[in-house]
Design an enzyme around this catalytic site. Structure first.
Site, short mmCIF file in Angstrom:
data_model
loop_
_atom_site.label_atom_id
_atom_site.label_comp_id
_atom_site.label_asym_id
_atom_site.label_seq_id
_atom_site.Cartn_x
_atom_site.Cartn_y
_atom_site.Cartn_z
N LYS A 35 0.85 -1.20 0.00
CA LYS A 35 0.00 0.00 0.00
C LYS A 35 0.88 1.25 0.00
CE LYS A 35 -0.26 -0.52 4.99
NZ LYS A 35 -1.05 -1.08 6.10
N TYR A 257 16.96 30.10 7.80
CA TYR A 257 15.77 30.80 8.28
C TYR A 257 15.77 30.93 9.80
CZ TYR A 257 13.47 30.60 3.71
OH TYR A 257 13.14 30.77 2.40
C1 LIG Z 1 -0.24 -2.01 6.69
C2 LIG Z 1 -0.75 -3.26 7.27
C3 LIG Z 1 0.10 -4.34 7.50
C4 LIG Z 1 1.62 -4.23 7.34
O1 LIG Z 1 2.11 -3.54 8.46
P1 LIG Z 1 3.70 -3.36 8.75
O2 LIG Z 1 3.71 -2.78 10.11
O3 LIG Z 1 4.21 -2.43 7.73
O4 LIG Z 1 4.30 -4.70 8.65
C5 LIG Z 1 -0.44 -5.52 7.94
N1 LIG Z 1 -1.78 -5.64 8.17
C6 LIG Z 1 -2.64 -4.62 7.98
C7 LIG Z 1 -4.09 -4.81 8.24
C8 LIG Z 1 -2.16 -3.39 7.54
O5 LIG Z 1 -3.00 -2.37 7.38
#
Ligand SMILES: *Cc1c(COP(=O)(O)O)cnc(C)c1O
Length: 370
Positions: A35, A257
């Site tokens: 994702k 800055y």
């Molecule tokens: C994003 C996600 C994962 C992966 O999580 P990590 O901490 O990056 O390993 C696993 N299960 C769900 C439901 C997620 O949303």
């Protein structure tokens, strides 16, 4: 093309990390989280690499992300972690053979109103304590009834998500695992509990039919006080820029800055061509570690949109044109993230489209895909 800011992604590192995941979860199938554009690493090249390495499934947050992968001819099963939001999305999911994670009864009703011919693949997500998405554990009998009255659905399994798996002394994780198992006792269907922290921190406890690593595949550690290399992982992304100026200042000179950094003594300040518009958080104030031509340097003063200023007192040999390393194997992103009060997750996802991506395969030939 300009080499102002470059993210070099080593696809061999991603394959290595997948092997490490498999080693820690022998027998489990792997659903790789890609994702958010594969945590900023580039969803399509990462998914292609994982597919070629035989990953069992890919996980994305939403339908748009899944369609991007299907358009790139990724054929591996894809799971929609947030499920579907409308009948239109449900239809698309069925057409593209996406696995839908159902989190609530309104989504069940939506699917039950679809034509029986639609080939639906569903997971049920149970809330074992995270209290974000998911059916309460007490809904399991009702969910079993849903499956019985919809024999055309392909049931993928039951999943839950751990809330505190990165805290090794928190009893919450063991409680979530036990409650999830107890609620499903004797029922058919695959089980999935562990994200990266579950997999790395609670190896046997959280391992079930499927593991769902994200961060670990990119070579970073979700466990505090540890970096990916400590866990046998290889950071996949190296973020580099260039030193574009070096100047000497008197004691008391204010830098950048707000003159937020005051030179405590006569010293050299470097300027690197990377800023918050590239994804270097402005919260990375004075003190954050950077490497200039392999020598240690620190951010001095405020991060600006296109530049950072660097204390070069420990990098006497640094010259204009030197490579500036923001993170990579020699300087884990977890360390920089800690300085910004955030996590490697957020640094990765924060890279912007001004960063040039270069894909390499240290185990084979070089690829340029984006
Ligand atoms: C994003 C996600 C994962 C992966 O999580 P990590 O901490 O990056 O390993 C696993 N299960 C769900 C439901 C997620 O949303």
């Amino acid at each position: 093309m300009s080499d102002r800011v470059t993210a070099t992604v080593d696809l061999a590192a991603i394959r290595h990390n997948l092997r490490q995941v498999r080693r820690r979860a022998p027998g489990a199938r792997v659903m790789a989280a890609v994702k958010a554009d594969a945590y900023g690493h580039g969803a399509v090249p990462v998914a292609r690499t994982l597919e070629a390495a035989g990953v069992d499934a890919l996980a994305v947050a939403c339908i748009e992300e899944a369609l991007t992968l299907r358009e790139a001819h990724i054929r591996t099963p894809i799971t929609l972690l947030e499920g579907i939001l409308s009948a239109e999305e449900a239809n698309l999911a069925a057409y593209e053979r996406l696995q839908i994670v159902l989190n609530d009864f309104w989504q069940v009703q939506l699917l039950e109103s679809m034509p029986a011919s639609a080939s639906l693949q569903v997971w049920f997500k149970l809330d074992s304590g995270m209290h974000r998405l998911g059916f309460p554990l007490s809904a399991v009998p009702r969910l079993s009834a849903v499956l019985e009255r919809n024999p055309g659905w392909q049931f993928c399994g039951w999943m839950t998500h751990l809330a505190c798996a990165d805290e090794m002394d928190n009893p919450m994780t063991q409680r979530q695992i036990e409650d999830f198992d107890a609620a499903l006792l004797g029922l058919p269907g695959a089980r999935s509990i562990a994200n990266s922290a579950g997999l790395l921190g609670w190896p046997s406890a959280a391992q079930r039919d499927w593991v769902r690593p994200g961060l670990a595949l990119y070579g970073a550690s979700p466990l505090p006080g540890k970096v990916g290399l400590d866990l046998g992982l290889q950071p996949a992304l190296t973020l580099t820029s260039r030193l574009i100026a070096r100047r000497d200042y008197e004691a008391g000179a204010g830098i950048g800055y707000g003159s937020a950094y005051r030179c405590p003594e006569p010293m050299s300040i470097g300027v690197a061509a990377v800023g918050y518009a590239d994804g270097i958080h402005r919260s990375l104030s004075s003190g954050a570690p950077i490497l200039v031509g392999g020598q240690p340097a620190r951010i001095a003063g405020r991060v600006s949109m296109d530049m950072i200023t660097l204390d070069l007192r420990e990098a006497p040999a640094a010259v204009v044109g030197d490579e500036v390393l923001l993170w990579g194997a020699a300087l884990p992103a977890e360390l920089l993230a800690a300085h910004a009060g955030t996590l490697a997750y957020e640094l990765f996802c924060g890279l912007t489209n001004r960063v040039r991506f270069r894909y390499v395969d240290s185990a084979g030939s070089r690829l340029d895909l984006r």
